[in-house]
Structures are given as structure tokens and as C-alpha cells.
Design a protein around this motif. Structure first.
Motif, PDB file in Angstrom:
ATOM      1  N   GLU A  39       3.527   5.508 -19.653  1.00  0.00           N
ATOM      2  CA  GLU A  39       3.871   4.442 -20.969  1.00  0.00           C
ATOM      3  C   GLU A  39       5.062   3.603 -20.780  1.00  0.00           C
ATOM      4  N   LEU A  40       5.225   3.293 -19.675  1.00  0.00           N
ATOM      5  CA  LEU A  40       6.127   1.895 -19.078  1.00  0.00           C
ATOM      6  C   LEU A  40       4.555   0.866 -19.041  1.00  0.00           C
ATOM      7  N   CYS A  41       3.757   1.463 -18.205  1.00  0.00           N
ATOM      8  CA  CYS A  41       2.032   0.294 -17.755  1.00  0.00           C
ATOM      9  C   CYS A  41       1.726   0.629 -19.575  1.00  0.00           C
ATOM     10  N   ARG A  42       1.313   1.178 -20.241  1.00  0.00           N
ATOM     11  CA  ARG A  42       0.500   1.484 -21.704  1.00  0.00           C
ATOM     12  C   ARG A  42       1.273   1.123 -22.677  1.00  0.00           C
ATOM     13  N   MET A  43       2.460   0.703 -22.924  1.00  0.00           N
ATOM     14  CA  MET A  43       3.758   0.843 -23.532  1.00  0.00           C
ATOM     15  C   MET A  43       4.078  -0.777 -23.715  1.00  0.00           C
ATOM     16  N   HIS A  44       4.833  -1.264 -22.497  1.00  0.00           N
ATOM     17  CA  HIS A  44       5.392  -2.166 -22.030  1.00  0.00           C
ATOM     18  C   HIS A  44       4.396  -3.890 -22.047  1.00  0.00           C
ATOM     19  N   HIS A  45       3.520  -3.264 -20.734  1.00  0.00           N
ATOM     20  CA  HIS A  45       2.421  -4.268 -20.089  1.00  0.00           C
ATOM     21  C   HIS A  45       1.695  -4.459 -20.998  1.00  0.00           C
ATOM     22  N   GLY A  46       1.428  -3.049 -21.660  1.00  0.00           N
ATOM     23  CA  GLY A  46       0.059  -3.320 -22.728  1.00  0.00           C
ATOM     24  C   GLY A  46      -1.381  -2.944 -21.513  1.00  0.00           C
ATOM     25  N   LEU A  47      -1.318  -2.230 -20.299  1.00  0.00           N
ATOM     26  CA  LEU A  47      -2.307  -1.918 -19.437  1.00  0.00           C
ATOM     27  C   LEU A  47      -3.529  -0.981 -19.863  1.00  0.00           C
ATOM     28  N   VAL A  48      -4.231  -0.800 -19.944  1.00  0.00           N
ATOM     29  CA  VAL A  48      -5.234   0.669 -20.102  1.00  0.00           C
ATOM     30  C   VAL A  48      -5.580   0.986 -18.365  1.00  0.00           C
ATOM     31  N   ILE A  49      -4.915   1.760 -18.510  1.00  0.00           N
ATOM     32  CA  ILE A  49      -5.060   2.887 -17.724  1.00  0.00           C
ATOM     33  C   ILE A  49      -6.570   4.213 -18.314  1.00  0.00           C
ATOM     34  N   GLU A  50      -7.801   4.239 -16.891  1.00  0.00           N
ATOM     35  CA  GLU A  50      -8.253   5.375 -16.884  1.00  0.00           C
ATOM     36  C   GLU A  50      -8.480   6.295 -16.540  1.00  0.00           C
ATOM     37  N   GLY A  51      -7.531   6.646 -15.687  1.00  0.00           N
ATOM     38  CA  GLY A  51      -7.225   8.452 -15.072  1.00  0.00           C
ATOM     39  C   GLY A  51      -6.019   7.827 -13.504  1.00  0.00           C
ATOM     40  N   LEU A  52      -6.156   8.798 -13.217  1.00  0.00           N
ATOM     41  CA  LEU A  52      -5.306   8.958 -12.013  1.00  0.00           C
ATOM     42  C   LEU A  52      -5.478   9.346 -10.305  1.00  0.00           C
ATOM     43  N   MET A  53      -5.099   8.987  -9.418  1.00  0.00           N
ATOM     44  CA  MET A  53      -5.882   8.851  -8.139  1.00  0.00           C
ATOM     45  C   MET A  53      -4.720   9.753  -6.930  1.00  0.00           C
ATOM     46  N   CYS A  54      -5.019  10.402  -6.150  1.00  0.00           N
ATOM     47  CA  CYS A  54      -3.746  11.190  -5.241  1.00  0.00           C
ATOM     48  C   CYS A  54      -4.774  11.422  -4.121  1.00  0.00           C
ATOM     49  N   ILE A  55      -4.168  11.532  -2.960  1.00  0.00           N
ATOM     50  CA  ILE A  55      -4.213  12.012  -1.984  1.00  0.00           C
ATOM     51  C   ILE A  55      -3.251  12.750  -1.184  1.00  0.00           C
ATOM     52  N   PRO A  56      -3.727  14.235  -0.997  1.00  0.00           N
ATOM     53  CA  PRO A  56      -2.992  15.247  -0.534  1.00  0.00           C
ATOM     54  C   PRO A  56      -2.880  15.315   0.446  1.00  0.00           C
ATOM     55  N   PRO A  57      -1.325  15.717   0.337  1.00  0.00           N
ATOM     56  CA  PRO A  57      -1.099  16.047   2.086  1.00  0.00           C
ATOM     57  C   PRO A  57      -1.523  16.660   2.646  1.00  0.00           C
ATOM     58  N   ALA A  58      -2.184  15.595   4.381  1.00  0.00           N
ATOM     59  CA  ALA A  58      -2.885  16.296   4.922  1.00  0.00           C
ATOM     60  C   ALA A  58      -2.976  18.095   5.789  1.00  0.00           C
ATOM     61  N   GLU A  59      -1.608  17.895   5.457  1.00  0.00           N
ATOM     62  CA  GLU A  59      -1.141  19.673   5.704  1.00  0.00           C
ATOM     63  C   GLU A  59      -1.691  20.185   4.879  1.00  0.00           C
ATOM     64  N   ASP A  60      -1.698  19.999   3.848  1.00  0.00           N
ATOM     65  CA  ASP A  60      -1.342  21.004   2.731  1.00  0.00           C
ATOM     66  C   ASP A  60      -2.796  21.263   2.530  1.00  0.00           C
ATOM     67  N   PRO A  61      -3.183  22.940   2.031  1.00  0.00           N
ATOM     68  CA  PRO A  61      -4.596  23.059   0.508  1.00  0.00           C
ATOM     69  C   PRO A  61      -4.529  21.870   0.390  1.00  0.00           C
ATOM     70  N   PRO A  62      -5.678  21.314  -0.639  1.00  0.00           N
ATOM     71  CA  PRO A  62      -6.200  20.043  -0.976  1.00  0.00           C
ATOM     72  C   PRO A  62      -5.909  20.926  -2.457  1.00  0.00           C
ATOM     73  N   SER A  63      -7.022  21.690  -3.195  1.00  0.00           N
ATOM     74  CA  SER A  63      -6.865  21.871  -4.106  1.00  0.00           C
ATOM     75  C   SER A  63      -5.718  22.029  -5.627  1.00  0.00           C
ATOM     76  N   PRO A  64      -4.606  22.855  -5.385  1.00  0.00           N
ATOM     77  CA  PRO A  64      -2.881  22.842  -5.793  1.00  0.00           C
ATOM     78  C   PRO A  64      -3.000  20.886  -6.986  1.00  0.00           C
ATOM     79  N   HIS A  65      -2.483  20.979  -5.192  1.00  0.00           N
ATOM     80  CA  HIS A  65      -2.869  19.270  -6.079  1.00  0.00           C
ATOM     81  C   HIS A  65      -3.483  18.052  -6.343  1.00  0.00           C
TER      82      HIS A  65
END
Length: 221
Positions: A149-175
């Protein structure tokens, strides 16, 4: 050099196969060939084989090699996938077509300033620290709603999506599933998730961008 071309072809085939297995169009998944630490002559075979989307971790490294390569291959798309310092926002906006590591207000402020000044707007992905790892960048899942909300409403940024890097020791699918859930809640279509070891699981859970380095370029020294 031919090894890179062979591995690139194998990776593209595996991505297409995974997409079809999960009833998705292969074209809905963009392969980002992660060329960080690779010199220009090591990247050239992939470029000559038709790969056009590449990922880099550091502004200075990308600045040193990509402007020359882009003269020969002007349709290259360059993605910033590593941590980005706020004081590098100006150079990042100038150099990159997409930034996957927006994760704090100071960076959002600087990106908004540069986008407003130059009119050049890289596609933006917010990095989510799905494992709440203290040593890793990214917004905590508990704070992501407010940050978007801060990025979009306050700074006027257009957000296309999200990124993640799961913890190395965890199964990635839940992340990956968590990232997809957050994205859906906010109407975001872009999901930058999955690397050389787990991109097929990411595709199953909706990845639109997979970041693959060692499976294409080989192990880094």
C-alpha cells in the motif's frame, strides 16, 4: 561454449515440459538466465542461441559488461535480482528493465524519484522474505500488505509482482504457495520464484519468472 547452449536448450525444454504438465502455457513462464559473475564471453553463446532475458545481482558488474553487449543485442531484457542499495537506484533505473528486489521504503522512495525524473519505469517486484530470515532481504509476510500500500499509494509505484528466495534448508513449495497467495490477494500477476534446483516446483505453483543460473552456465567458481 557449446555446453552453455546445450544446457540452455535443456532448461528451456524442461520449463516447457513442466508448464504443460501443470496445464500452463510454456510461454507464460519467462526464463531469466542468471549471468551474475559470468564474463561477457561466457554470456555470448546464450545470446547467440536466442536467449534475451538475463539476471544480474550487482549494478556495477552489470554496468561493466551489458552496455557493450546491448549494442549488438539491443532487444536484451536485463533484470536486477540481487539486493539493491538505495544509493544505486539511479543507475539501476537507467540500466535495468525490471527490478526484483524492492524491499524497503528508502528504496521505494529513490526508485519513485528516479522514475519521475527520467520517465523510465522498470517493472517492479517486491521481495518477500517468506522464511523471515534475519540475514536475508525482503519484506516480512506480516508486513507485506502495508508495504505494498505504501509503494502504490504513497510513492505512486506500479508493482508488477512479488519475488522470493526460500530458505535453503526448507522445502520450497510452501514458500512458493505463500507468495502466490499474497500475490493473488493483491491482484499481482508476476511471481518471480524458482531457481536451478526448484524451478519446476515453482512453475507448478504459478511462477511467471524463474531465475536459472548454474543449470545454464555451470557452477560458478
Amino acid at each position: 561454449m557449446s555446453d552453455t547452449v546445450t544446457r540452455l536448450a535443456e532448461t528451456k525444454a524442461a520449463i516447457a515440459r513442466a508448464a504443460r504438465d501443470f496445464e500452463r502455457e510454456p510461454a507464460s513462464v519467462t526464463l531469466i538466465a542468471v549471468s551474475k559473475t559470468m564474463p561477457a564471453d561466457a554470456i555470448l553463446p546464450a545470446l547467440e542461441a536466442g536467449q534475451r532475458v538475463f539476471g544480474e545481482n550487482y549494478v556495477q558488474e552489470a554496468k561493466a559488461k551489458w552496455p557493450v553487449l546491448k549494442v549488438r543485442f539491443p532487444d536484451v531484457e536485463l533484470h536486477m535480482i540481487g539486493p539493491l542499495q538505495s544509493n544505486k537506484a539511479k543507475e539501476a533505473v537507467e540500466l535495468f528493465d525490471a527490478i526484483h528486489s524492492l524491499d524497503r521504503e528508502s528504496l521505494a522512495k529513490e526508485l519513485a524519484r528516479e522514475i519521475g525524473r527520467t520517465g523510465k519505469a522498470p517493472r517492479l517486484f517486491v521481495q518477500v522474505n517468506t522464511g523471515d530470515e534475519p540475514q536475508k532481504g525482503g519484506v516480512s509476510p506480516s508486513e507485506i500488505d502495508a508495504f505494498l500500500e505504501l509503494c502504490r499509494m504513497h510513492h505512486g509505484l506500479v508493482i508488477e509482482g512479488l519475488m522470493c528466495i526460500p530458505p535453503a534448508e526448507d522445502p520450497p513449495s510452501p514458500h512458493f504457495a505463500l507468495l502466490a497467495k499474497i500475490a493473488a490477494r493483491h491482484g499481482l500477476r508476476g511471481l518471480s520464484m524458482g531457481m536451478s534446483a526448484d524451478y519446476e516446483a515453482a512453475i507448478q505453483l504459478g511462477a511467471t519468472h524463474v531465475r536459472v543460473g548454474s543449470a545454464i552456465f555451470g557452477a560458478r567458481g
